[in-house]
Design a protein around this motif. Structure first.
Motif, short mmCIF file in Angstrom:
data_model
loop_
_atom_site.label_atom_id
_atom_site.label_comp_id
_atom_site.label_asym_id
_atom_site.label_seq_id
_atom_site.Cartn_x
_atom_site.Cartn_y
_atom_site.Cartn_z
N UNK A 165 0.83 -1.21 0.00
CA UNK A 165 0.00 0.00 0.00
C UNK A 165 0.86 1.26 0.00
N UNK A 166 1.91 1.27 0.80
CA UNK A 166 2.80 2.43 0.88
C UNK A 166 3.52 2.63 -0.45
N UNK A 167 4.02 1.56 -1.06
CA UNK A 167 4.73 1.68 -2.33
C UNK A 167 3.80 2.21 -3.43
N UNK A 168 2.58 1.70 -3.48
CA UNK A 168 1.63 2.18 -4.50
C UNK A 168 1.30 3.65 -4.26
N UNK A 169 1.10 4.04 -3.00
CA UNK A 169 0.81 5.43 -2.68
C UNK A 169 1.95 6.35 -3.10
N UNK A 170 3.17 5.91 -2.87
CA UNK A 170 4.34 6.72 -3.24
C UNK A 170 4.43 6.84 -4.76
N UNK A 171 4.23 5.76 -5.48
CA UNK A 171 4.32 5.82 -6.95
C UNK A 171 3.21 6.69 -7.53
N UNK A 172 2.01 6.58 -6.98
CA UNK A 172 0.91 7.43 -7.45
C UNK A 172 1.23 8.89 -7.18
N UNK A 173 1.76 9.19 -6.00
CA UNK A 173 2.12 10.57 -5.67
C UNK A 173 3.23 11.08 -6.59
N UNK A 174 4.18 10.23 -6.90
CA UNK A 174 5.26 10.64 -7.81
C UNK A 174 4.72 11.11 -9.15
N UNK A 175 3.80 10.34 -9.71
CA UNK A 175 3.31 10.68 -11.04
C UNK A 175 2.24 11.76 -11.04
N UNK A 176 1.67 12.06 -9.88
CA UNK A 176 0.74 13.19 -9.79
C UNK A 176 1.45 14.51 -9.51
N UNK A 177 2.70 14.46 -9.07
CA UNK A 177 3.45 15.66 -8.73
C UNK A 177 3.93 16.35 -10.00
N UNK A 178 3.41 17.54 -10.26
CA UNK A 178 3.78 18.27 -11.48
C UNK A 178 5.03 19.12 -11.28
N UNK A 179 5.49 19.25 -10.04
CA UNK A 179 6.70 20.06 -9.79
C UNK A 179 7.97 19.26 -10.01
N UNK A 180 7.89 17.95 -9.99
CA UNK A 180 9.06 17.10 -10.17
C UNK A 180 9.19 16.74 -11.64
N UNK A 181 10.41 16.89 -12.20
CA UNK A 181 10.58 16.59 -13.62
C UNK A 181 10.68 15.08 -13.85
N UNK A 182 10.74 14.69 -15.11
CA UNK A 182 10.76 13.28 -15.48
C UNK A 182 11.96 12.53 -14.95
N UNK A 183 13.14 13.17 -14.96
CA UNK A 183 14.34 12.51 -14.45
C UNK A 183 14.23 12.26 -12.96
N UNK A 184 13.69 13.20 -12.24
CA UNK A 184 13.51 13.01 -10.80
C UNK A 184 12.55 11.86 -10.50
N UNK A 185 11.48 11.78 -11.28
CA UNK A 185 10.53 10.69 -11.11
C UNK A 185 11.18 9.35 -11.42
N UNK A 232 9.49 14.01 1.40
CA UNK A 232 8.40 14.57 0.60
C UNK A 232 7.02 14.33 1.21
N UNK A 233 6.97 13.89 2.46
CA UNK A 233 5.69 13.57 3.10
C UNK A 233 4.76 14.75 3.23
N UNK A 234 5.31 15.92 3.59
CA UNK A 234 4.48 17.12 3.73
C UNK A 234 3.88 17.52 2.39
N UNK A 235 4.69 17.45 1.34
CA UNK A 235 4.17 17.75 0.00
C UNK A 235 3.13 16.74 -0.45
N UNK A 236 3.32 15.48 -0.05
CA UNK A 236 2.33 14.44 -0.37
C UNK A 236 0.98 14.80 0.23
N UNK A 237 1.01 15.22 1.47
CA UNK A 237 -0.23 15.59 2.16
C UNK A 237 -0.88 16.80 1.51
N UNK A 238 -0.10 17.79 1.17
CA UNK A 238 -0.66 19.00 0.54
C UNK A 238 -1.28 18.68 -0.81
N UNK A 239 -0.57 17.86 -1.62
CA UNK A 239 -1.12 17.50 -2.93
C UNK A 239 -2.41 16.70 -2.79
N UNK A 240 -2.46 15.82 -1.82
CA UNK A 240 -3.68 15.03 -1.61
C UNK A 240 -4.83 15.90 -1.14
#
Length: 127
Positions: free
Chosen positions: A23-43, A65-73
């Motif tokens: 569950x944690x890994x899926x949440x992290x991957x979903x957050x990575x691809x929803x984050x528009x501030x991070x470029x493709x190489x960072x992802x 990146x936990x705080x940013x995860x919460x804000x994006x959600x």
């Protein structure tokens, strides 16, 4: 018999741990691809890091990146809520007392309802 009971509890515990990790890994991957501030190489680097050393990468990601995860959600949920509210308003239409009385007056003028029915609709709209 008691050994099998404890084995069963241990099996349930490890199943829970496995489920939580997935569950944690899926949440992290979903957050990575929803984050528009991070470029493709960072992802890409984060995904590689998650594949090579998953537990360490997940721990570092949640700390860094936990705080940013919460804000994006929270932003995503707020946007979804406002879209739902807008949809409900558009479907429900405007039902202000003025518009209800106006439509009842039109029905009275056209002869579709009687004066008593008009008075009842007007009282209901003003209530």
């Amino acid at each position: 018999m008691t050994g099998s009971f404890w084995d069963f509890l241990l099996w349930i515990f490890w199943f829970y741990i496995l489920f939580a990790c997935i569950w944690i890994f899926i949440t992290i991957i979903v957050d990575l691809f929803r984050d528009h501030t991070l470029n493709g190489w960072g992802k890409a680097l984060w995904v590689i890091f998650l594949i090579v050393v998953p537990f360490l990468a997940a721990l570092i990601y949640l700390i860094a990146r936990g705080k940013g995860m919460t804000q994006r959600e929270m932003e995503r949920r707020g946007q979804a809520q406002s879209e739902a509210n807008d949809y409900i308003r558009s479907v429900a239409g405007s039902s202000s007392p003025t518009s209800e009385i106006e439509s009842a007056k039109k029905l009275l003028d056209s002869g579709a309802i009687t004066q008593a029915e008009y008075d009842a609709l007007k009282a209901k709209a003003l209530a």
